[in-house]
Design an enzyme around this catalytic site. Sequence first.
Site, mmCIF file in Angstrom:
data_model
loop_
_atom_site.group_PDB
_atom_site.id
_atom_site.type_symbol
_atom_site.label_atom_id
_atom_site.label_comp_id
_atom_site.label_asym_id
_atom_site.label_seq_id
_atom_site.Cartn_x
_atom_site.Cartn_y
_atom_site.Cartn_z
ATOM 1 N N ASP A 48 61.788 72.514 127.987
ATOM 2 C CA ASP A 48 63.003 71.708 128.114
ATOM 3 C C ASP A 48 63.750 71.568 126.784
ATOM 4 O O ASP A 48 64.893 71.117 126.762
ATOM 5 C CB ASP A 48 62.666 70.303 128.650
ATOM 6 C CG ASP A 48 62.283 70.354 130.123
ATOM 7 O OD1 ASP A 48 62.475 71.401 130.755
ATOM 8 O OD2 ASP A 48 61.787 69.329 130.627
ATOM 9 N N LYS A 65 62.820 60.376 131.966
ATOM 10 C CA LYS A 65 63.173 60.862 133.307
ATOM 11 C C LYS A 65 61.943 61.418 134.026
ATOM 12 O O LYS A 65 61.657 61.067 135.161
ATOM 13 C CB LYS A 65 64.240 61.951 133.191
ATOM 14 C CG LYS A 65 64.357 62.878 134.394
ATOM 15 C CD LYS A 65 65.503 63.817 134.227
ATOM 16 C CE LYS A 65 65.300 65.288 134.336
ATOM 17 N NZ LYS A 65 64.222 65.898 135.016
ATOM 18 N N ASN A 66 61.216 62.295 133.326
ATOM 19 C CA ASN A 66 60.113 62.979 134.007
ATOM 20 C C ASN A 66 58.922 62.071 134.283
ATOM 21 O O ASN A 66 58.051 62.420 135.085
ATOM 22 C CB ASN A 66 59.678 64.209 133.204
ATOM 23 C CG ASN A 66 60.712 65.319 133.285
ATOM 24 O OD1 ASN A 66 61.714 65.195 133.988
ATOM 25 N ND2 ASN A 66 60.474 66.403 132.558
ATOM 26 N N ARG A 96 72.351 64.005 134.583
ATOM 27 C CA ARG A 96 71.129 63.931 135.395
ATOM 28 C C ARG A 96 69.939 63.482 134.563
ATOM 29 O O ARG A 96 68.980 62.940 135.110
ATOM 30 C CB ARG A 96 70.829 65.300 136.009
ATOM 31 C CG ARG A 96 71.992 65.831 136.806
ATOM 32 C CD ARG A 96 71.588 67.029 137.566
ATOM 33 N NE ARG A 96 70.724 66.583 138.651
ATOM 34 C CZ ARG A 96 70.713 67.108 139.847
ATOM 35 N NH1 ARG A 96 71.497 68.110 140.127
ATOM 36 N NH2 ARG A 96 69.911 66.651 140.768
ATOM 37 N N ARG A 111 61.232 78.510 141.004
ATOM 38 C CA ARG A 111 60.633 77.208 141.290
ATOM 39 C C ARG A 111 59.951 77.126 142.667
ATOM 40 O O ARG A 111 60.351 76.351 143.537
ATOM 41 C CB ARG A 111 61.664 76.075 141.175
ATOM 42 C CG ARG A 111 62.667 76.181 140.071
ATOM 43 C CD ARG A 111 62.196 75.769 138.716
ATOM 44 N NE ARG A 111 61.596 74.483 138.520
ATOM 45 C CZ ARG A 111 62.213 73.409 138.099
ATOM 46 N NH1 ARG A 111 63.501 73.434 137.920
ATOM 47 N NH2 ARG A 111 61.557 72.314 137.851
ATOM 48 N N CYS A 158 67.439 76.955 141.934
ATOM 49 C CA CYS A 158 67.764 76.395 140.633
ATOM 50 C C CYS A 158 68.178 77.488 139.683
ATOM 51 O O CYS A 158 67.640 78.587 139.720
ATOM 52 C CB CYS A 158 66.523 75.698 140.092
ATOM 53 S SG CYS A 158 66.823 74.931 138.537
HETATM 54 C C1 UD1 Z 1 58.371 69.785 135.282
HETATM 55 C C2 UD1 Z 1 59.485 69.016 134.604
HETATM 56 C C3 UD1 Z 1 60.423 69.967 133.887
HETATM 57 C C4 UD1 Z 1 59.658 70.894 132.940
HETATM 58 C C5 UD1 Z 1 58.499 71.562 133.662
HETATM 59 C C6 UD1 Z 1 57.616 72.349 132.714
HETATM 60 C C7 UD1 Z 1 59.840 67.066 135.982
HETATM 61 C C8 UD1 Z 1 60.730 66.343 136.914
HETATM 62 N N1 UD1 Z 1 60.232 68.299 135.608
HETATM 63 O O1 UD1 Z 1 58.942 70.617 136.280
HETATM 64 O O2 UD1 Z 1 61.365 69.196 133.157
HETATM 65 O O3 UD1 Z 1 60.533 71.898 132.474
HETATM 66 O O4 UD1 Z 1 57.673 70.556 134.300
HETATM 67 O O5 UD1 Z 1 57.173 71.529 131.691
HETATM 68 O O6 UD1 Z 1 58.829 66.555 135.540
HETATM 69 N N2 UD1 Z 1 54.989 76.956 139.803
HETATM 70 C C9 UD1 Z 1 54.536 77.774 140.808
HETATM 71 N N3 UD1 Z 1 54.217 77.206 142.009
HETATM 72 C C10 UD1 Z 1 54.323 75.864 142.248
HETATM 73 C C11 UD1 Z 1 54.773 75.037 141.202
HETATM 74 C C12 UD1 Z 1 55.103 75.612 139.986
HETATM 75 O O7 UD1 Z 1 54.437 78.983 140.630
HETATM 76 O O8 UD1 Z 1 54.009 75.420 143.360
HETATM 77 C C13 UD1 Z 1 55.374 77.549 138.495
HETATM 78 C C14 UD1 Z 1 56.848 77.332 138.155
HETATM 79 O O9 UD1 Z 1 57.662 78.302 138.758
HETATM 80 C C15 UD1 Z 1 56.840 77.412 136.656
HETATM 81 C C16 UD1 Z 1 55.481 76.820 136.283
HETATM 82 O O10 UD1 Z 1 54.694 76.839 137.469
HETATM 83 O O11 UD1 Z 1 56.860 78.753 136.248
HETATM 84 C C17 UD1 Z 1 55.523 75.416 135.757
HETATM 85 O O12 UD1 Z 1 56.226 74.600 136.659
HETATM 86 P P1 UD1 Z 1 55.893 73.058 136.831
HETATM 87 O O13 UD1 Z 1 54.997 72.626 135.728
HETATM 88 O O14 UD1 Z 1 55.438 72.827 138.222
HETATM 89 O O15 UD1 Z 1 57.327 72.405 136.600
HETATM 90 P P2 UD1 Z 1 57.990 71.238 137.418
HETATM 91 O O16 UD1 Z 1 56.980 70.234 137.826
HETATM 92 O O17 UD1 Z 1 58.894 71.805 138.442
#
Ligand code: UD1
Length: 448
Positions: free
Chosen positions: A323, A22-23, A415, A139, A134
């Site tokens: 995850d 998925k990711n 999902r 997020r 979420c």
């Molecule tokens: C992706 C994965 C999700 C996984 C996560 C961490 C997908 C579709 N989803 O989510 O399954 O659990 O990586 O491995 O690939 N953050 C900020 N600011 C930002 C973006 C992120 O502070 O602009 C923080 C988030 O709140 C979180 C951390 O960074 O605490 C990691 O998030 P991130 O790696 O961005 O996760 P996703 O890409 O949303």
Amino acid sequence: MDSIRICGEVPLYGRLKVQGSKNAALPILAATVLIPGVSILHNCPRIEDVHLMCKLLVSVGCCVKWEGNTLIVDASEITEAGGQRPLEKGAGQPGREACRMPAEYVEKMRSSVIFMGAMLGRTGEISLKYPGGCVIGKRPIDLHLMAMEQLGVETAQTEEGVTARVKRLRGGHIRFPIRSVGATENSILAAACAEGTTILEHTALEPEIHALCEFLRSAGAEITGEETGRIRIDGREKLHGCEYSIPTDRIVTGTYLLACMAAGGEILLEGACRKEQQALLGVLERMGAEAEARPEGILCHRNRLLLSPGEVVTEVYPGYPTDLQSPMLAVMAIARGSSGMTETIFENRFRVAEELNRMGAGICVEGRRAYVPGSAALHGEVVRARELRGGAALVVAGLAAQGETIVSGRQFIDRGYEDIVRDLRALGADISYEWEEDNSKGDGQSSV
Ligand code: UD1
């Protein structure tokens, strides 16, 4: 609302081909927008988040067609969302309304935010409602926006969403304060067709970043270094159509390994990659389980009692994945001796503990750490999934529990899992779908 019924304490035996990731699929689908031609994606999982991503692609004029698990995306022409106005490079002119992504899909899926980099690369504009709140945490998207701005994008935020515009993306040097999977992906997408060279530092190392880069390279992009955390992208004027096979889903693989821990037995997961499961397999070994890398996948068995693994901490890759935190809680509950789970990625990811406790897990959550006393005799219960991985954890717990467990909120599990019931049945589990009155509205919105 559909539910899943499980009769526990039936060991799993057999082999199973694990679905595509998925990711990996989601950012690659966003990437197809950058390609004015046809992209053919094999091994694409037929899951709800992918269907939502397809709807977003269609809304900007792409043609999308399934053939089994192959998804064909023709992005030869990109049009204004829902309209006829063709959009091409340089569309991002100030003073006109930016291409608006349909809120009904954006709100449902956090990953819609990675459309930003791709749409900016192709048309120079996008307007997007904030991806839905979420249940697992706040997020934010500040890192995504910071990165876009470094590439010359002008962003404007309102309470509801963000509009981003750029006449011509230009290469930049971005250092991320924390490793973010989504922000890394968005930056790669925006930089792939930017003018000049982009350097991204302190990027996420998850295998899905590598898959995205591989896909883009097969479409003609110049990207190096993604496995080192320092990525160099030499922007290309135009990418071309290509064919790519989505890798196996490492989180679904991990869930099924944990399912085998919960139920006992011996399973072979075809297509599973040992290197990607290093952190989980390390924990499983501490619990007394055995796993073996085979040319066709991972063979795993648990015949004895499980021991507590001690402390587990979620970390960015290659650390223990957030995850797989919830399904691991279910397994820790039945292991002999107490365990601790510390969640460092998302601040609100222990909500499933409440439901697991209704099955007898006895988990105690304090801030970012969950204490699991262990040695629990889980019993069947009617429980409710509120988000994707928590839902999978309840299924895993159901496999270990005595009697019948009913997991409602199946739509959250759908999902990310193509067909969790089909897969676990193939391994011998006593599990089926059930239809029940729609009396419990889900409160979660976005999956991860
Ligand atoms: C992706 C994965 C999700 C996984 C996560 C961490 C997908 C579709 N989803 O989510 O399954 O659990 O990586 O491995 O690939 N953050 C900020 N600011 C930002 C973006 C992120 O502070 O602009 C923080 C988030 O709140 C979180 C951390 O960074 O605490 C990691 O998030 P991130 O790696 O961005 O996760 P996703 O890409 O949303």
